[in-house]
Design a protein around this motif. Structure first.
Motif, PDB file in Angstrom:
ATOM      1  N   LEU A 137       0.822  -1.209   0.000  1.00 37.70           N
ATOM      2  CA  LEU A 137       0.000   0.000   0.000  1.00 37.70           C
ATOM      3  C   LEU A 137       0.857   1.259   0.000  1.00 37.70           C
ATOM      4  O   LEU A 137       0.407   2.318  -0.450  1.00 37.70           O
ATOM      5  CB  LEU A 137      -0.944  -0.001   1.199  1.00 37.70           C
ATOM      6  CG  LEU A 137      -1.941  -1.171   1.251  1.00 37.70           C
ATOM      7  CD1 LEU A 137      -2.922  -0.987   2.408  1.00 37.70           C
ATOM      8  CD2 LEU A 137      -2.696  -1.326  -0.059  1.00 37.70           C
ATOM      9  N   ALA A 138       2.085   1.156   0.474  1.00 34.07           N
ATOM     10  CA  ALA A 138       2.989   2.309   0.442  1.00 34.07           C
ATOM     11  C   ALA A 138       3.344   2.705  -0.989  1.00 34.07           C
ATOM     12  O   ALA A 138       3.832   3.817  -1.227  1.00 34.07           O
ATOM     13  CB  ALA A 138       4.261   2.005   1.227  1.00 34.07           C
ATOM     14  N   LEU A 139       3.099   1.812  -1.953  1.00 29.22           N
ATOM     15  CA  LEU A 139       3.402   2.106  -3.350  1.00 29.22           C
ATOM     16  C   LEU A 139       2.297   2.905  -4.030  1.00 29.22           C
ATOM     17  O   LEU A 139       2.459   3.326  -5.178  1.00 29.22           O
ATOM     18  CB  LEU A 139       3.619   0.801  -4.130  1.00 29.22           C
ATOM     19  CG  LEU A 139       4.744  -0.110  -3.632  1.00 29.22           C
ATOM     20  CD1 LEU A 139       4.767  -1.393  -4.455  1.00 29.22           C
ATOM     21  CD2 LEU A 139       6.086   0.603  -3.718  1.00 29.22           C
ATOM     22  N   MET A 140       1.165   3.092  -3.353  1.00 31.06           N
ATOM     23  CA  MET A 140       0.060   3.836  -3.953  1.00 31.06           C
ATOM     24  C   MET A 140       0.528   5.241  -4.316  1.00 31.06           C
ATOM     25  O   MET A 140       1.039   5.972  -3.461  1.00 31.06           O
ATOM     26  CB  MET A 140      -1.113   3.910  -2.982  1.00 31.06           C
ATOM     27  CG  MET A 140      -1.651   2.567  -2.534  1.00 31.06           C
ATOM     28  SD  MET A 140      -2.505   1.681  -3.838  1.00 31.06           S
ATOM     29  CE  MET A 140      -4.124   2.423  -3.717  1.00 31.06           C
ATOM     30  N   PRO A 141       0.382   5.659  -5.563  1.00 33.22           N
ATOM     31  CA  PRO A 141       0.940   6.957  -5.977  1.00 33.22           C
ATOM     32  C   PRO A 141       0.215   8.158  -5.394  1.00 33.22           C
ATOM     33  O   PRO A 141       0.827   9.203  -5.169  1.00 33.22           O
ATOM     34  CB  PRO A 141       0.795   6.927  -7.503  1.00 33.22           C
ATOM     35  CG  PRO A 141      -0.297   5.939  -7.774  1.00 33.22           C
ATOM     36  CD  PRO A 141      -0.198   4.907  -6.684  1.00 33.22           C
TER      37      PRO A 141
END
Length: 415
Positions: free
Chosen positions: A320-324
């Motif tokens: 979820l940390a990759l969500m832009p």
């Protein structure tokens, strides 16, 4: 990232394989036989299935095939069956290695393959009639770097359709398509659904990383990222077997190592796509992972041991940390958004309650139209600690409702 081309070496994966020297390229070209399809098959303890798998390749209407099998240290009689089959048809060559896993077996087999085209098959699966003829004909016409097709499942001896997202991706034929224009094709990440030009494979993909369960994802990321064009066909190519004893790697969804590798290869695949092609393919593939690939991972939390649950929380938070940005969440279906939120907050009991209440089947619940979109009243709708946007419909669901489509769970008046 160590530099612009090389990913951090968790699995030693290169976004851009090292350039092939002119001398090596000439040697490779001299070995290739025009029109030949090299089929790469790892085989480990598949005695009940291997004869059918081999027969499905050698019985193809495209007769110019070579089947390169590597026995990966089988102990159940697989090798003896292979030797008998090779004695009857010289298009089958059999090699062996000490048990090192299917990826090492595939890499070994690639060194013996001489075809203009290359494809892959597992030793317990079946190629459907006419598959290679259709795919080679398409590549001859289009000039694309590779072709892929849909597939079916074999479960308890009966053929079943592939997952819904695979069927949707292959509902319409796409010939000579650019991946950036049709990123939905990336949901089909398995190698045995594809036929590659060997020249493209050697330049852009080359080999499987070691070790791991989901290296198809890494191979596909390099292939989709580098491809100038791809043919995506509708007719199924392979019957993928779900073994009755649940011994295949992708059926072991509650294995801690399997789950860790699923997330790890997803992260590396996304890095490869970003390095090679930029954010568009990265974001499209991240959407696929969140909506499709991790469904089996988060669906059966109630069966998972505690160490699996703790690792799952860590992995979901990392993904979820990759969500832009916040708006990206509208690409993710609400039944997944709610569960990801609960996992990230370590609310295992609520995840289990959500699943027991049927929350995974989003169309069974009523939908409400509001000024900023459609919201579905899933389990835990009344829980104010869950962000309201988690319940908002996006993508195909919202488009269908805007176009006047029906909703099985019915509608409720806006509050």
């Amino acid at each position: 990232m160590a530099d612009g081309d090389v990913l951090t070496p968790r699995l030693g994966v290169l976004a851009h394989p090292a350039p092939v020297s002119p001398r090596e390229r000439r040697r490779q070209e001299q070995r290739r036989v025009e029109g030949r399809v090299s089929v790469i098959m790892p085989a480990f303890n598949v005695a009940p299935y291997i004869a059918e798998a081999v027969g499905s390749v050698l019985g193809q209407s495209h007769r110019q095939v070579e089947l390169v099998v590597v026995d990966d240290g089988s102990t159940d009689g697989t090798r003896a069956i292979l030797d008998d089959l090779a004695a009857a048809d010289d298009r089958l060559q059999v090699h062996a290695q000490a048990n090192s896993g299917p990826n090492a077996a595939r890499n070994l087999a690639l060194g013996h393959a001489t075809g203009e085209f290359v494809t892959f098959l597992d030793g317990d699966d079946v190629v459907l009639p006419g598959a290679y003829e259709r795919m080679v004909r398409s590549l001859r016409t289009s000039g694309s770097d590779f072709a892929q097709a849909s597939y079916v499942r074999i479960r308890d001896g009966v053929q079943e359709p592939a997952a819904p997202w695979i069927r949707r991706a292959h509902a319409k034929e796409m010939i000579g398509a650019a991946v950036t224009d049709r990123p939905t094709m990336m949901v089909n990440a398995v190698q045995w659904s594809k036929v590659y030009r060997r020249s493209f494979w050697d330049e852009s993909v080359r080999e499987f990383a070691l070790p791991g369960y989901y290296q198809d994802q890494l191979v596909s990321a390099r292939a989709f990222g580098h491809a100038r064009s791809v043919d995506s066909l509708t007719e199924p190519t392979v019957a993928w077997r779900a073994r009755d004893d649940r011994s295949s790697m992708t059926q072991q969804v509650l294995s801690l190592a399997n789950m860790r590798d699923r997330f790890r290869t997803a992260r590396e695949s996304l890095e490869i796509l970003e390095v090679v092609s930029g954010r568009k393919l990265h974001d499209a593939r991240l959407t696929h992972y969140l909506n499709n690939d991790f469904a089996s991972t988060i669906r059966r939390v109630e069966e998972a041991p505690e160490d699996y649950w703790r690792a799952l929380v860590e992995e979901v938070r990392g993904l979820l940390a990759l969500m832009p940005n916040h708006e990206f969440w509208d690409r993710v279906d609400p039944q997944h958004k709610v569960v990801y939120h609960l996992i990230g907050d370590e609310r295992r009991a609520d995840v289990e309650a959500f699943n027991r209440a049927g929350g995974r089947v989003v169309r069974d619940f009523p939908v409400e139209e509001c000024d900023d979109g459609y919201y579905v009243h899933l389990p835990l709708w009344e829980d104010t600690s869950i962000p309201r946007w988690s319940f908002r419909l996006g993508g195909r669901y919202a488009r269908g409702l805007r176009d006047g489509g029906t909703w099985r769970g019915g509608r409720v008046a806006a509050g």
